[in-house]
Design a protein around this motif. Structure first.
Motif, short mmCIF file in Angstrom:
data_model
loop_
_atom_site.label_atom_id
_atom_site.label_comp_id
_atom_site.label_asym_id
_atom_site.label_seq_id
_atom_site.Cartn_x
_atom_site.Cartn_y
_atom_site.Cartn_z
N THR A 12 -6.85 -5.32 0.37
CA THR A 12 -7.27 -3.91 0.41
C THR A 12 -6.32 -3.16 1.32
O THR A 12 -6.03 -3.59 2.44
N THR B 252 -9.75 7.66 -0.72
CA THR B 252 -9.87 6.74 -1.86
C THR B 252 -9.31 5.38 -1.49
O THR B 252 -8.30 5.26 -0.79
N SER C 296 -8.50 1.28 -2.95
CA SER C 296 -8.33 0.40 -4.10
C SER C 296 -8.16 -1.02 -3.58
O SER C 296 -7.68 -1.23 -2.48
#
Length: 100
Positions: free
Chosen positions: A60, A69, A71
């Motif tokens: 991560t 955000t 991902s």
């Protein structure tokens, strides 16, 4: 009179060609059906012996205050062991490919 006789012979020729192609199509279909019924192919069976995950990694990235955000990345290394049985022993004499 010659034009009507030529159109009649043309119709007769088309009829003969249609009958010839119909007969050839039926003959090919009959040969394929005989081969399928004589060979009686069966589906191969597969038996799953073992499944193992050898490596699993999750990454991560760090999040910043300006970009909320996130991902994630998942990496897997999976090993699968299975056996395959071909019950079509009567097809063993048919060679596919360019083996040699």
């Amino acid at each position: 009179m010659s034009s009507s006789s030529s159109s009649t012979s043309f119709k007769g020729c088309c009829c003969c060609l249609f009958l010839l192609f119909s007969f050839l199509a039926l003959l090919i279909l009959a040969v394929v059906l005989v081969i399928i019924l004589a060979v009686k192919p069966k589906k191969p069976s597969f038996d799953l012996q073992q499944v193992g995950v050898q490596y699993m990694g999750i990454t991560t990235p760090t999040t910043s205050a300006t970009d909320p955000t996130t991902s994630a990345s998942l990496s897997l290394n999976i090993q699968i062991l299975f056996t395959a049985v071909n019950p079509n022993s009567n097809l063993s004499h048919i060679a596919f490919g360019s083996g040699g």
